[in-house]
Write a protein that holds these residues in place. Structure first.
Motif, PDB file in Angstrom:
ATOM      1  N   GLN A 190     -62.831  51.054 -79.620  1.00  0.00           N
ATOM      2  CA  GLN A 190     -64.188  51.246 -80.137  1.00  0.00           C
ATOM      3  C   GLN A 190     -65.241  51.339 -79.040  1.00  0.00           C
ATOM      4  O   GLN A 190     -66.412  51.610 -79.339  1.00  0.00           O
ATOM      5  CB  GLN A 190     -64.550  50.106 -81.090  1.00  0.00           C
ATOM      6  CG  GLN A 190     -64.473  48.720 -80.439  1.00  0.00           C
ATOM      7  CD  GLN A 190     -64.582  47.603 -81.446  1.00  0.00           C
ATOM      8  OE1 GLN A 190     -65.664  47.273 -81.930  1.00  0.00           O
ATOM      9  NE2 GLN A 190     -63.434  47.018 -81.804  1.00  0.00           N
ATOM     10  N   TYR A 191     -64.835  51.124 -77.782  1.00  0.00           N
ATOM     11  CA  TYR A 191     -65.785  51.152 -76.673  1.00  0.00           C
ATOM     12  C   TYR A 191     -65.505  52.339 -75.755  1.00  0.00           C
ATOM     13  O   TYR A 191     -64.393  52.869 -75.718  1.00  0.00           O
ATOM     14  CB  TYR A 191     -65.710  49.844 -75.878  1.00  0.00           C
ATOM     15  CG  TYR A 191     -66.101  48.630 -76.687  1.00  0.00           C
ATOM     16  CD1 TYR A 191     -67.427  48.387 -77.011  1.00  0.00           C
ATOM     17  CD2 TYR A 191     -65.134  47.729 -77.131  1.00  0.00           C
ATOM     18  CE1 TYR A 191     -67.787  47.272 -77.759  1.00  0.00           C
ATOM     19  CE2 TYR A 191     -65.490  46.610 -77.881  1.00  0.00           C
ATOM     20  CZ  TYR A 191     -66.813  46.390 -78.197  1.00  0.00           C
ATOM     21  OH  TYR A 191     -67.163  45.298 -78.931  1.00  0.00           O
ATOM     22  N   ASP A 192     -66.536  52.715 -74.990  1.00  0.00           N
ATOM     23  CA  ASP A 192     -66.347  53.774 -74.001  1.00  0.00           C
ATOM     24  C   ASP A 192     -65.572  53.257 -72.791  1.00  0.00           C
ATOM     25  O   ASP A 192     -64.841  54.004 -72.145  1.00  0.00           O
ATOM     26  CB  ASP A 192     -67.709  54.326 -73.548  1.00  0.00           C
ATOM     27  CG  ASP A 192     -68.465  54.999 -74.681  1.00  0.00           C
ATOM     28  OD1 ASP A 192     -67.802  55.531 -75.587  1.00  0.00           O
ATOM     29  OD2 ASP A 192     -69.707  54.983 -74.673  1.00  0.00           O
ATOM     30  N   ALA A 193     -65.755  51.979 -72.466  1.00  0.00           N
ATOM     31  CA  ALA A 193     -65.058  51.377 -71.323  1.00  0.00           C
ATOM     32  C   ALA A 193     -64.981  49.882 -71.519  1.00  0.00           C
ATOM     33  O   ALA A 193     -65.847  49.270 -72.160  1.00  0.00           O
ATOM     34  CB  ALA A 193     -65.774  51.707 -70.011  1.00  0.00           C
ATOM     35  N   ILE A 194     -63.926  49.271 -70.960  1.00  0.00           N
ATOM     36  CA  ILE A 194     -63.728  47.826 -71.000  1.00  0.00           C
ATOM     37  C   ILE A 194     -63.384  47.357 -69.588  1.00  0.00           C
ATOM     38  O   ILE A 194     -62.506  47.926 -68.937  1.00  0.00           O
ATOM     39  CB  ILE A 194     -62.590  47.434 -71.965  1.00  0.00           C
ATOM     40  CG1 ILE A 194     -62.985  47.753 -73.409  1.00  0.00           C
ATOM     41  CG2 ILE A 194     -62.240  45.958 -71.839  1.00  0.00           C
ATOM     42  CD1 ILE A 194     -61.891  47.445 -74.428  1.00  0.00           C
ATOM     43  N   ASN A 195     -64.062  46.318 -69.118  1.00  0.00           N
ATOM     44  CA  ASN A 195     -63.827  45.797 -67.776  1.00  0.00           C
ATOM     45  C   ASN A 195     -63.567  44.296 -67.842  1.00  0.00           C
ATOM     46  O   ASN A 195     -64.479  43.515 -68.115  1.00  0.00           O
ATOM     47  CB  ASN A 195     -65.051  46.078 -66.885  1.00  0.00           C
ATOM     48  CG  ASN A 195     -64.879  45.515 -65.491  1.00  0.00           C
ATOM     49  OD1 ASN A 195     -63.777  45.458 -64.962  1.00  0.00           O
ATOM     50  ND2 ASN A 195     -65.972  45.085 -64.881  1.00  0.00           N
ATOM     51  N   PRO A 196     -62.310  43.839 -67.606  1.00  0.00           N
ATOM     52  CA  PRO A 196     -62.019  42.398 -67.599  1.00  0.00           C
ATOM     53  C   PRO A 196     -62.756  41.707 -66.452  1.00  0.00           C
ATOM     54  O   PRO A 196     -62.798  42.213 -65.331  1.00  0.00           O
ATOM     55  CB  PRO A 196     -60.503  42.345 -67.386  1.00  0.00           C
ATOM     56  CG  PRO A 196     -60.014  43.724 -67.695  1.00  0.00           C
ATOM     57  CD  PRO A 196     -61.123  44.649 -67.338  1.00  0.00           C
ATOM     58  N   LEU A 197     -63.314  40.522 -66.731  1.00  0.00           N
ATOM     59  CA  LEU A 197     -64.111  39.832 -65.724  1.00  0.00           C
ATOM     60  C   LEU A 197     -63.409  38.634 -65.107  1.00  0.00           C
ATOM     61  O   LEU A 197     -63.773  38.209 -64.015  1.00  0.00           O
ATOM     62  CB  LEU A 197     -65.442  39.368 -66.343  1.00  0.00           C
ATOM     63  CG  LEU A 197     -66.350  40.479 -66.882  1.00  0.00           C
ATOM     64  CD1 LEU A 197     -67.643  39.883 -67.413  1.00  0.00           C
ATOM     65  CD2 LEU A 197     -66.635  41.521 -65.808  1.00  0.00           C
ATOM     66  N   ASN A 198     -62.410  38.076 -65.770  1.00  0.00           N
ATOM     67  CA  ASN A 198     -61.754  36.869 -65.238  1.00  0.00           C
ATOM     68  C   ASN A 198     -60.258  36.891 -65.517  1.00  0.00           C
ATOM     69  O   ASN A 198     -59.691  35.889 -65.954  1.00  0.00           O
ATOM     70  CB  ASN A 198     -62.404  35.606 -65.809  1.00  0.00           C
ATOM     71  CG  ASN A 198     -62.226  35.498 -67.326  1.00  0.00           C
ATOM     72  OD1 ASN A 198     -62.293  36.495 -68.040  1.00  0.00           O
ATOM     73  ND2 ASN A 198     -61.987  34.286 -67.823  1.00  0.00           N
ATOM     74  N   ALA A 199     -59.627  38.017 -65.280  1.00  0.00           N
ATOM     75  CA  ALA A 199     -58.202  38.176 -65.591  1.00  0.00           C
ATOM     76  C   ALA A 199     -57.346  37.181 -64.821  1.00  0.00           C
ATOM     77  O   ALA A 199     -57.627  36.863 -63.657  1.00  0.00           O
ATOM     78  CB  ALA A 199     -57.767  39.600 -65.259  1.00  0.00           C
ATOM     79  N   CYS A 200     -56.311  36.686 -65.495  1.00  0.00           N
ATOM     80  CA  CYS A 200     -55.232  35.882 -64.875  1.00  0.00           C
ATOM     81  C   CYS A 200     -55.661  34.505 -64.408  1.00  0.00           C
ATOM     82  O   CYS A 200     -54.899  33.840 -63.702  1.00  0.00           O
ATOM     83  CB  CYS A 200     -54.612  36.630 -63.682  1.00  0.00           C
ATOM     84  SG  CYS A 200     -54.043  38.293 -64.049  1.00  0.00           S
ATOM     85  N   THR A 201     -56.846  34.046 -64.765  1.00  0.00           N
ATOM     86  CA  THR A 201     -57.341  32.778 -64.237  1.00  0.00           C
ATOM     87  C   THR A 201     -56.928  31.570 -65.066  1.00  0.00           C
ATOM     88  O   THR A 201     -57.294  30.439 -64.724  1.00  0.00           O
ATOM     89  CB  THR A 201     -58.880  32.803 -64.148  1.00  0.00           C
ATOM     90  OG1 THR A 201     -59.420  33.072 -65.454  1.00  0.00           O
ATOM     91  CG2 THR A 201     -59.346  33.861 -63.166  1.00  0.00           C
TER      92      THR A 201
END
Length: 348
Positions: A190-201
């Protein structure tokens, strides 16, 4: 004729940086340096790979049992991943096998991506005769998570508590969602882009999303933390500290700047620090900037600069007219005099 033994464990792969093939057009997050200690405590007793890769005189490799019995031959570019799998080529195509020689992913793919610090799922790619590429996701058991499609797929997050992968899937329609390794949409496209901010933490996943030139902060359940707004940039403020905080920057009108805030300072008008509940904890009339050699940041209120730490705590109230960051030396100006910051507080 002597065969050269090429026995690679997960630890040795990490130390020399050997990973599976990755198409540069499909950048993916890396968990290196972010996985919590609980993850390593959980896997430290895993069984070592019960086999070995042996290089042959013709440059190919064999997967053998430890007693020398050949399980699979005619392999090239083979690496042992996480003491569990071998990613290799056979007759020019990539596949994945386990220590018993069982083929988990057939040798049919032009590329296979996997996060080097974990081994849960694999992004597979096939090029067609017209040079178009289809991508899909296959799990560690050889089952399809997402079938081959024209979608753009990236590894987005690894949840170490549940041993689970998440992927960003940008469908051919242009809409992007978050898919878990069971094949369920955590966030439907549903979004144009998705950016993970705290992956794997080891913490719940938070993401900056973009839709029609607006950005927002959401969690992996698509719950809104900071609503969609134009001229807004959001990033994690302190992934290595607790509590987790976010840096929300207001950009100049019409700005489409992306990337880290330190790279777009000229586009930033003001900034705020927000907690995971969306609560404002600190505001600044200028960009919040990190000091080069220290875990300290400058902010500005009523025309004066102050200092905060990476937990958003005020260390020095706004009182300085300017400051100069010379890396190992930081100077602040007060009442027309330049003062070394380390005379006012202890620097790391």
């Amino acid at each position: 004729m002597t065969n050269k033994l090429a026995l690679l464990t997960w630890a040795s792969i990490l130390s020399i940086g050997m990973v599976s093939t990755i198409n540069p057009a499909h950048a993916t997050i890396s968990c290196a340096g972010y996985l919590p200690s609980s993850y390593f405590e959980r896997i430290e007793n895993n069984k070592l790979f019960a086999g070995k890769l042996v290089e042959q005189a013709d440059g190919t490799q064999q997967l053998q049992e430890l007693n020398g019995k050949v399980l699979l031959d005619n392999l090239t570019d083979a690496y042992i991943l996480m003491d569990a799998y071998v990613l290799a080529k056979q007759h020019g195509k990539y596949g994945v096998i386990n220590a018993a020689g069982k083929i988990m992913i057939p040798f049919e793919y032009d590329e296979i991506q996997t996060e080097p610090d974990i081994a849960t799922s694999f992004i597979v790619s096939v090029k067609s005769s017209d040079d178009k590429t289809k991508h899909g996701i296959i799990n560690r058991h050889g089952g399809w998570v997402y079938p081959l499609d024209n979608a753009h797929i990236e590894h987005a997050h690894y949840d170490s508590d549940y041993d689970q992968d998440y992927f960003i899937v940008a469908k051919n329609s242009g809409l992007t969602g978050l898919l878990d390794d069971r094949g369920y949409w955590a966030i439907r496209p549903q979004y144009d882009a998705i950016n993970p901010l705290n992956a794997c933490t080891g913490q719940p996943l938070y993401l900056q999303v973009r839709l029609k030139n607006k950005t927002a902060l959401i969690d992996q359940n698509n719950e809104s933390i900071i609503p969609l707004a134009a001229n807004q940039h959001i990033e994690a403020f302190n992934t290595s500290a607790k509590p987790l905080l976010f840096l929300r920057s207001t950009l100049v009108a019409g700005s489409r700047a992306i990337g880290m805030s330190e790279d777009i300072q000229d586009e930033i008008v003001s900034a705020q620090i927000i907690d995971t509940n969306g609560k404002l904890t600190l505001s600044s009339d200028a960009p919040i900037r990190k000091l080069l050699y220290h875990q300290l940041y400058t902010y500005k209120q009523a025309g004066k600069f102050g200092i905060i730490n990476d937990k958003g705590k005020v260390i020095l109230e706004p009182q300085f007219d300017s400051y100069r960051d010379n890396a190992n030396e930081v100077w602040v100006e007060k009442n027309g005099k330049m003062i070394r910051l380390n005379t006012l507080l202890e620097l790391d």
